[in-house]
Design a protein around this motif. Sequence first.
Motif, PDB file in Angstrom:
ATOM      1  N   PRO A  35      -2.807  -3.897  -2.116  1.00  4.55           N
ATOM      2  CA  PRO A  35      -2.532  -2.530  -1.671  1.00  4.55           C
ATOM      3  C   PRO A  35      -3.347  -1.462  -2.424  1.00  4.55           C
ATOM      4  CG  PRO A  35      -0.905  -3.119  -3.310  1.00  4.55           C
ATOM      5  CD  PRO A  35      -1.840  -4.319  -3.171  1.00  4.55           C
ATOM      6  N   PHE A  36      -4.356  -1.884  -3.191  1.00  2.47           N
ATOM      7  CA  PHE A  36      -5.124  -0.899  -3.951  1.00  2.47           C
ATOM      8  C   PHE A  36      -6.273  -0.380  -3.091  1.00  2.47           C
ATOM      9  CE2 PHE A  36      -3.357  -4.000  -7.012  1.00  2.47           C
ATOM     10  CZ  PHE A  36      -2.367  -3.167  -7.507  1.00  2.47           C
ATOM     11  N   LEU A  37      -6.731   0.815  -3.435  1.00  9.52           N
ATOM     12  CA  LEU A  37      -7.767   1.469  -2.636  1.00  9.52           C
ATOM     13  C   LEU A  37      -9.016   1.775  -3.449  1.00  9.52           C
ATOM     14  CD1 LEU A  37      -5.496   4.031  -0.748  1.00  9.52           C
ATOM     15  CD2 LEU A  37      -6.558   1.984   0.229  1.00  9.52           C
ATOM     16  N   VAL A 125      -3.321   3.754  -5.193  1.00  5.04           N
ATOM     17  CA  VAL A 125      -2.437   2.739  -4.612  1.00  5.04           C
ATOM     18  C   VAL A 125      -2.044   3.203  -3.219  1.00  5.04           C
ATOM     19  CG1 VAL A 125      -0.297   1.434  -4.918  1.00  5.04           C
ATOM     20  CG2 VAL A 125      -1.535   2.264  -6.936  1.00  5.04           C
ATOM     21  N   ASN A 126      -2.280   2.349  -2.237  1.00  5.63           N
ATOM     22  CA  ASN A 126      -1.989   2.745  -0.859  1.00  5.63           C
ATOM     23  C   ASN A 126      -0.480   2.871  -0.632  1.00  5.63           C
ATOM     24  OD1 ASN A 126      -2.666   3.514   1.702  1.00  5.63           O
ATOM     25  ND2 ASN A 126      -3.428   1.517   2.362  1.00  5.63           N
ATOM     26  N   PRO A 177       5.792  -3.514  -3.699  1.00  3.85           N
ATOM     27  CA  PRO A 177       5.751  -4.251  -4.971  1.00  3.85           C
ATOM     28  C   PRO A 177       4.365  -4.234  -5.633  1.00  3.85           C
ATOM     29  CG  PRO A 177       6.976  -5.491  -3.330  1.00  3.85           C
ATOM     30  CD  PRO A 177       6.346  -4.331  -2.603  1.00  3.85           C
ATOM     31  N   VAL A 178       4.350  -3.723  -6.863  1.00  2.00           N
ATOM     32  CA  VAL A 178       3.120  -3.563  -7.636  1.00  2.00           C
ATOM     33  C   VAL A 178       3.432  -3.874  -9.094  1.00  2.00           C
ATOM     34  CG1 VAL A 178       1.609  -1.764  -8.580  1.00  2.00           C
ATOM     35  CG2 VAL A 178       2.013  -1.838  -6.130  1.00  2.00           C
ATOM     36  N   ALA A 179       2.488  -4.470  -9.804  1.00  3.69           N
ATOM     37  CA  ALA A 179       2.598  -4.629 -11.254  1.00  3.69           C
ATOM     38  C   ALA A 179       1.382  -3.990 -11.909  1.00  3.69           C
ATOM     39  CB  ALA A 179       2.687  -6.100 -11.640  1.00  3.69           C
ATOM     40  N   GLU A 250       1.497  -6.614  -3.741  1.00  2.00           N
ATOM     41  CA  GLU A 250       1.665  -7.276  -2.444  1.00  2.00           C
ATOM     42  C   GLU A 250       0.776  -6.570  -1.426  1.00  2.00           C
ATOM     43  OE1 GLU A 250       5.738  -8.716  -0.851  1.00  2.00           O
ATOM     44  OE2 GLU A 250       5.444  -6.710  -0.043  1.00  2.00           O
ATOM     45  N   PRO A 251      -0.094  -7.302  -0.726  1.00  2.82           N
ATOM     46  CA  PRO A 251      -0.979  -6.638   0.237  1.00  2.82           C
ATOM     47  C   PRO A 251      -0.191  -6.001   1.388  1.00  2.82           C
ATOM     48  CG  PRO A 251      -1.635  -8.930  -0.128  1.00  2.82           C
ATOM     49  CD  PRO A 251      -0.302  -8.750  -0.781  1.00  2.82           C
TER      50      PRO A 251
END
Length: 285
Positions: A35-37, A125-126, A177-179, A250-251
């Motif tokens: 989910p990152f841009l 972060v998207n 969900p992101v870490a 999580e994508p």
Amino acid sequence: MTAPLLRRASRGHWVGDGFPVRTLFSYDDGPTISPFLLLDYAAPQHFAPAATPRGVGPHPHRGFSTVTIVFAGELAHRDSAGHGGTIGPGDVQWMTAANGVVHEEFHSEAFTRTGGALEMVQLWVNLPAKAKRSPPSYQDVRAAATPTVPLPDGAGRVRVIAGTFAGQIAPARAATPVALWDVALADGAELPLASLPSTWTRMLLVRRGAVHAEGVQAGPAELLHWAPGTATSDVRATTAGTEAVLLAGEPLAEPVVGYGPFVMNPRAEIAEAIADFERGAMGRL
Ligand code: MN
């Protein structure tokens, strides 16, 4: 075990006159970074004392969050939703633009006067489509509020900025969900990544020292990238004083259409974002 992709930026560029960054990936790199841009890394650089703060003046964002982590120096931020603050080493600013803000990002007045080393990361972060038009929000995450987990046998430590590590829950809240971990490793220490799902995108930005993973070596300002669906390889520091930032998430199975500071889903929403910004609907400073 899959060897990670090694990402590096052969050259840097300036964001305004305050941030000498290397872009390690951007939304043009496709779905394996979701989910990152975007990730901009400003490696340590000395700034001489000055009278006028350096940085980047008012500009808009819509459709995602900007996450700024300061390692050295001090930044000041102000946005059209009325949020703002000054962040120093170890502090994190999680600015969720969502439906749109206009903001400015500068060195703080105090840092400008004294000068010194600046080191920071900005990660975009998207947001899932359903959250892109929500009102903007702001999380000011102080170093003192961030749990730090020592690794066994003096192998280092993990500061948990987002997500969880070893049962510690980070203060920052993400839409999906992101870490995000700030990692320090002793020579030969292994970074435990087994808690991260292999369905997630996983990346490690090396700030100092070096790491080794499945035959791939990464040094300062280089990033290891495990695409969603690949097994994470063991990661080991190969010098003392290794420091890195782990980002995983999580994508989002949604189209990504980006245009400068706007990241939406269908292309028509980009034209709408530009029009909304130009008529002042994202606010003013
Ligand atoms: Mn910005």
